[in-house]
Design a protein around this motif. Structure first.
Motif, PDB file in Angstrom:
ATOM      1  N   TYR A 115       0.838  -1.207   0.000  1.00  0.00           N
ATOM      2  CA  TYR A 115       0.000   0.000   0.000  1.00  0.00           C
ATOM      3  C   TYR A 115       0.874   1.258   0.000  1.00  0.00           C
ATOM      4  CZ  TYR A 115      -3.975  -3.026   1.043  1.00  0.00           C
ATOM      5  OH  TYR A 115      -4.946  -3.996   0.981  1.00  0.00           O
ATOM      6  N   SER A 116       2.012   1.205   0.668  1.00  0.00           N
ATOM      7  CA  SER A 116       2.919   2.347   0.664  1.00  0.00           C
ATOM      8  C   SER A 116       3.459   2.590  -0.743  1.00  0.00           C
ATOM      9  CB  SER A 116       4.073   2.097   1.641  1.00  0.00           C
ATOM     10  OG  SER A 116       5.007   3.152   1.600  1.00  0.00           O
ATOM     11  N   TYR A 117       3.747   1.521  -1.462  1.00  0.00           N
ATOM     12  CA  TYR A 117       4.192   1.672  -2.849  1.00  0.00           C
ATOM     13  C   TYR A 117       3.101   2.335  -3.687  1.00  0.00           C
ATOM     14  CZ  TYR A 117       6.207   0.494  -7.392  1.00  0.00           C
ATOM     15  OH  TYR A 117       6.730   0.572  -8.661  1.00  0.00           O
ATOM     16  N   ALA A 118       1.849   1.893  -3.496  1.00  0.00           N
ATOM     17  CA  ALA A 118       0.744   2.488  -4.250  1.00  0.00           C
ATOM     18  C   ALA A 118       0.592   3.971  -3.923  1.00  0.00           C
ATOM     19  CB  ALA A 118      -0.551   1.734  -3.947  1.00  0.00           C
ATOM     20  N   ALA A 119       0.734   4.329  -2.650  1.00  0.00           N
ATOM     21  CA  ALA A 119       0.596   5.735  -2.254  1.00  0.00           C
ATOM     22  C   ALA A 119       1.728   6.579  -2.845  1.00  0.00           C
ATOM     23  CB  ALA A 119       0.583   5.842  -0.732  1.00  0.00           C
ATOM     24  N   ASN A 120       2.973   6.102  -2.734  1.00  0.00           N
ATOM     25  CA  ASN A 120       4.106   6.861  -3.264  1.00  0.00           C
ATOM     26  C   ASN A 120       4.060   6.963  -4.789  1.00  0.00           C
ATOM     27  OD1 ASN A 120       5.472   7.482  -0.806  1.00  0.00           O
ATOM     28  ND2 ASN A 120       6.157   5.368  -0.685  1.00  0.00           N
ATOM     29  N   GLN A 121       3.557   5.912  -5.419  1.00  0.00           N
ATOM     30  CA  GLN A 121       3.405   5.963  -6.869  1.00  0.00           C
ATOM     31  C   GLN A 121       2.384   7.029  -7.267  1.00  0.00           C
ATOM     32  OE1 GLN A 121       1.583   2.466  -8.761  1.00  0.00           O
ATOM     33  NE2 GLN A 121       3.239   2.513 -10.262  1.00  0.00           N
ATOM     34  N   GLN A 154      -3.575   0.360  -9.410  1.00  0.00           N
ATOM     35  CA  GLN A 154      -4.728   1.220  -9.195  1.00  0.00           C
ATOM     36  C   GLN A 154      -4.422   2.284  -8.153  1.00  0.00           C
ATOM     37  OE1 GLN A 154      -7.357  -2.102  -8.139  1.00  0.00           O
ATOM     38  NE2 GLN A 154      -8.637  -1.577  -9.912  1.00  0.00           N
ATOM     39  N   PRO A 155      -5.148   3.415  -8.188  1.00  0.00           N
ATOM     40  CA  PRO A 155      -5.000   4.413  -7.117  1.00  0.00           C
ATOM     41  C   PRO A 155      -5.586   3.897  -5.812  1.00  0.00           C
ATOM     42  CG  PRO A 155      -6.769   5.019  -8.613  1.00  0.00           C
ATOM     43  CD  PRO A 155      -6.073   3.852  -9.240  1.00  0.00           C
ATOM     44  N   LEU A 156      -5.198   4.536  -4.718  1.00  0.00           N
ATOM     45  CA  LEU A 156      -5.639   4.071  -3.402  1.00  0.00           C
ATOM     46  C   LEU A 156      -7.157   4.103  -3.255  1.00  0.00           C
ATOM     47  CD1 LEU A 156      -2.985   5.615  -0.976  1.00  0.00           C
ATOM     48  CD2 LEU A 156      -3.214   3.255  -1.707  1.00  0.00           C
ATOM     49  N   SER A 157      -7.824   5.032  -3.939  1.00  0.00           N
ATOM     50  CA  SER A 157      -9.276   5.107  -3.828  1.00  0.00           C
ATOM     51  C   SER A 157      -9.949   3.826  -4.317  1.00  0.00           C
ATOM     52  CB  SER A 157      -9.802   6.305  -4.630  1.00  0.00           C
ATOM     53  OG  SER A 157      -9.416   6.199  -5.998  1.00  0.00           O
ATOM     54  N   LYS A 158      -9.282   3.075  -5.222  1.00  0.00           N
ATOM     55  CA  LYS A 158      -9.817   1.808  -5.715  1.00  0.00           C
ATOM     56  C   LYS A 158      -9.425   0.628  -4.832  1.00  0.00           C
ATOM     57  CE  LYS A 158     -11.521   3.724  -9.452  1.00  0.00           C
ATOM     58  NZ  LYS A 158     -12.989   3.827  -9.672  1.00  0.00           N
ATOM     59  N   LEU A 159      -8.502   0.869  -3.897  1.00  0.00           N
ATOM     60  CA  LEU A 159      -8.034  -0.209  -3.022  1.00  0.00           C
ATOM     61  C   LEU A 159      -8.700  -0.190  -1.654  1.00  0.00           C
ATOM     62  CD1 LEU A 159      -4.202  -0.023  -3.790  1.00  0.00           C
ATOM     63  CD2 LEU A 159      -5.905  -1.499  -4.842  1.00  0.00           C
ATOM     64  N   LEU A 160      -9.585   0.782  -1.414  1.00  0.00           N
ATOM     65  CA  LEU A 160     -10.247   0.886  -0.108  1.00  0.00           C
ATOM     66  C   LEU A 160     -11.415  -0.093  -0.029  1.00  0.00           C
ATOM     67  CD1 LEU A 160     -10.236   4.779   0.244  1.00  0.00           C
ATOM     68  CD2 LEU A 160      -8.829   3.156   1.504  1.00  0.00           C
ATOM     69  N   THR A 161     -11.101  -1.376  -0.203  1.00  0.00           N
ATOM     70  CA  THR A 161     -12.150  -2.399  -0.248  1.00  0.00           C
ATOM     71  C   THR A 161     -11.920  -3.515   0.759  1.00  0.00           C
ATOM     72  OG1 THR A 161     -10.950  -3.518  -2.029  1.00  0.00           O
ATOM     73  CG2 THR A 161     -12.662  -1.944  -2.678  1.00  0.00           C
ATOM     74  N   LEU A 162     -11.063  -3.300   1.752  1.00  0.00           N
ATOM     75  CA  LEU A 162     -10.837  -4.328   2.770  1.00  0.00           C
ATOM     76  C   LEU A 162     -12.087  -4.496   3.624  1.00  0.00           C
ATOM     77  CD1 LEU A 162      -7.207  -3.483   3.942  1.00  0.00           C
ATOM     78  CD2 LEU A 162      -7.944  -5.184   2.272  1.00  0.00           C
ATOM     79  N   PRO A 163     -12.430  -5.724   3.988  1.00  0.00           N
ATOM     80  CA  PRO A 163     -13.648  -5.930   4.786  1.00  0.00           C
ATOM     81  C   PRO A 163     -13.497  -5.389   6.205  1.00  0.00           C
ATOM     82  CG  PRO A 163     -12.431  -7.986   4.562  1.00  0.00           C
ATOM     83  CD  PRO A 163     -11.745  -6.994   3.677  1.00  0.00           C
ATOM     84  N   ASP A 164     -14.606  -4.904   6.763  1.00  0.00           N
ATOM     85  CA  ASP A 164     -14.602  -4.470   8.160  1.00  0.00           C
ATOM     86  C   ASP A 164     -14.610  -5.692   9.074  1.00  0.00           C
ATOM     87  OD1 ASP A 164     -14.588  -1.746   7.635  1.00  0.00           O
ATOM     88  OD2 ASP A 164     -16.763  -1.698   7.347  1.00  0.00           O
ATOM     89  N   GLN A 206      -5.981   8.253   2.686  1.00  0.00           N
ATOM     90  CA  GLN A 206      -6.405   6.956   2.184  1.00  0.00           C
ATOM     91  C   GLN A 206      -5.441   5.856   2.604  1.00  0.00           C
ATOM     92  OE1 GLN A 206      -6.549   7.965  -1.961  1.00  0.00           O
ATOM     93  NE2 GLN A 206      -8.700   8.610  -1.907  1.00  0.00           N
ATOM     94  N   GLN A 207      -4.144   6.175   2.573  1.00  0.00           N
ATOM     95  CA  GLN A 207      -3.152   5.201   3.035  1.00  0.00           C
ATOM     96  C   GLN A 207      -3.315   4.916   4.526  1.00  0.00           C
ATOM     97  OE1 GLN A 207       0.913   6.451   2.563  1.00  0.00           O
ATOM     98  NE2 GLN A 207       1.766   4.481   3.190  1.00  0.00           N
TER      99      GLN A 207
END
Length: 470
Positions: free
Chosen positions: A179-185, A263-273, A446-447
């Motif tokens: 996730y850090s790689y996705a954010a820095n990218q 994908q951008p982080l907005s597309k990765l915010l799908t982890l289950p609660d 988002q991160q």
């Protein structure tokens, strides 16, 4: 006494029941509150300890990367090898509970000079024997050997739980780096886009300055923003490479480009609660707490080993077989032979060494208990903090999204007013800086949201299952 009677007598001694001097481990080892300070998502069915990591991390690239890391990561391999080593140590300790049966065959042939034979003439003597028996088998009358076996068993259980903890840490660190790689990218793309936009604006403004339509102040201000954008671009290039290096280290191999986030982080915010459940459930969900409990049980067993040194130690050596002066007469009638050698050792005085060993063992037991209770309290705090983060990150992310929309709209309006000549370019630069900062904060928020979900999954004991639930 014939050999059969001897063996029956020896076996009757072996089945003597042993008493144990180890203290009992209490059923209630730690007091935990009934609820967390901030309980959230109690209605969600997903449980972290039963939810396999492939069901929690729903990105195919991340799933494949985790599978690769579980096979190649060096730390996890070392943890698995340590389990194998402790398992072998337990097998050694447990084997001491039972007598080992050995087969021995021997032959002796010697010449004695005449002055030693008593006859004045040299003589050659021979002796051959075949025996089956046990050697120095300790009767466990006071539970010493049994407690040694129990200590090794609990240490083996603790090593298994430590291996599960290592797997949880590996998965969480790998996902956090991904996730850090996705954010820095994404931040690098933002910085590059801003730099390109400002370079174009600088080129147009320099041409206008040459024609006398723009001031030198505006040109210098734009050159400053271009330089700042280059600094940001270089910074995120460095952070992106560091995130890639972390992924390579955790995966144990060079991570291929197809496994990196696209994908951008907005597309990765799908982890289950996840539901927090009851605090007491942590005692069975988290491998590190179960490992600490097994270490406590091992320390209690060691107390029994130390106390057993006060009592006599009885060992048996017994053999039954055949012996003869001629090799051919080993199995003839009347060649049977047996021996029975019991030995008892009773401590009398050793300058307080036995008591000192007991004191050390009891202190180790107290340390293990305090350590276990401390780990339970730390685990409770970690979950409570993660729950507080969940609620805070949700509201923070909503506010950051509003800030991003408003700053983007303000940037558009400032640029339009400048094109119409209503405002100077200083207002445009100020609005652009605000927009850029808002975009950075949104990506970081988002991160943080993803990291908060990942932390909750980890502190609730998720990620240790070896195979998906059916």
């Amino acid at each position: 006494m014939n050999s059969q009677s001897f063996l029956l007598s020896a076996l009757s001694l072996l089945v003597l029941s042993a008493c144990s001097l180890a203290p009992d481990t209490p059923d209630q080892l730690a007091q935990v509150p009934a609820n967390y300070p901030q309980q959230a998502n109690a209605s969600v069915d997903n449980n972290a300890s039963t939810l396999h990591w492939s069901e929690f991390f729903n990105q195919p690239q991340l799933q494949q990367l985790i599978s690769q890391a579980l096979e190649q990561n060096k730390d996890l391999r070392l943890a698995a090898l340590n389990v194998e080593r402790v398992r072998a140590q337990y097998q050694i300790a447990d084997s001491a509970l039972y007598p080992g049966v050995d087969l021995a065959a021997s032959g002796t042939r010697q010449r004695l000079p005449g002055d030693l034979t008593g006859t004045g003439q040299a003589a050659v003597s021979s002796q051959y024997g075949v025996n089956v028996g046990i050697t120095a088998y300790e009767l466990d009358l006071f539970g010493k050997v049994r407690n040694q076996s129990e200590q090794a068993l609990q240490q083996f259980y603790a090593s298994e739980q430590s291996q599960s903890s290592a797997q949880i840490s590996l998965i969480s660190e790998l996902a956090a780096s991904w996730y850090s790689y996705a954010a820095n990218q994404q931040l690098l793309e933002l910085a590059t886009h801003t730099l390109n936009s400002q370079n174009k604006t600088l080129e147009l403004t320099e041409k206008r300055y040459e024609l006398g339509a723009a001031s030198e102040l505006t040109v210098q201000q734009l050159r400053g923003t271009v330089a700042a954008a280059k600094v940001e671009q270089s910074r995120y290039q460095r952070l992106l490479q560091q995130a890639k290096n972390a992924l390579d280290l955790l995966a144990g191999v060079q991570v291929s480009a197809d496994l990196l986030p696209k994908q951008p982080l907005s597309k990765l915010l799908t982890l289950p609660d996840l539901p927090a459940g009851a605090p007491a459930e942590l005692l069975t969900q988290r491998p590190d707490l179960k490992a600490a409990e097994h270490q406590l049980r091992a320390a209690n067993a060691n107390i029994g080993v130390a106390k057993a040194a006060y009592f006599p130690s009885i060992s048996l050596t017994a053999t039954a077989g055949t012996a003869s002066a001629e090799l051919g007469g080993l199995f003839e009638g009347g060649s049977g032979a047996w021996s029975f050698v019991p030995q008892i050792s009773m401590p009398i005085f050793n300058w307080g060494r036995t008591q000192a060993n007991v004191d050390i063992a009891e202190t180790d037991g107290k340390i293990a208990l305090e350590s276990y209770q401390q780990k339970v309290q730390q685990a409770f705090r970690e979950v409570a903090d993660a729950l507080a983060d969940q609620a805070g990150y949700r509201s923070q992310l909503d506010a950051l999204q509003q800030l991003s929309h408003s700053s983007e709209r303000a940037f558009e309006l400032a640029n339009a007013r400048h094109q119409q000549g209503a405002d100077s370019y200083l207002e445009v630069l100020d609005a652009q800086r605000n927009w850029y900062s808002a975009q950075q904060q949104l990506i970081s928020g988002q991160q943080a949201r993803l990291q908060g979900q990942l932390t909750l999954y980890k502190v609730l004991g998720g990620g240790w299952q070896q195979s998906p639930a059916p």
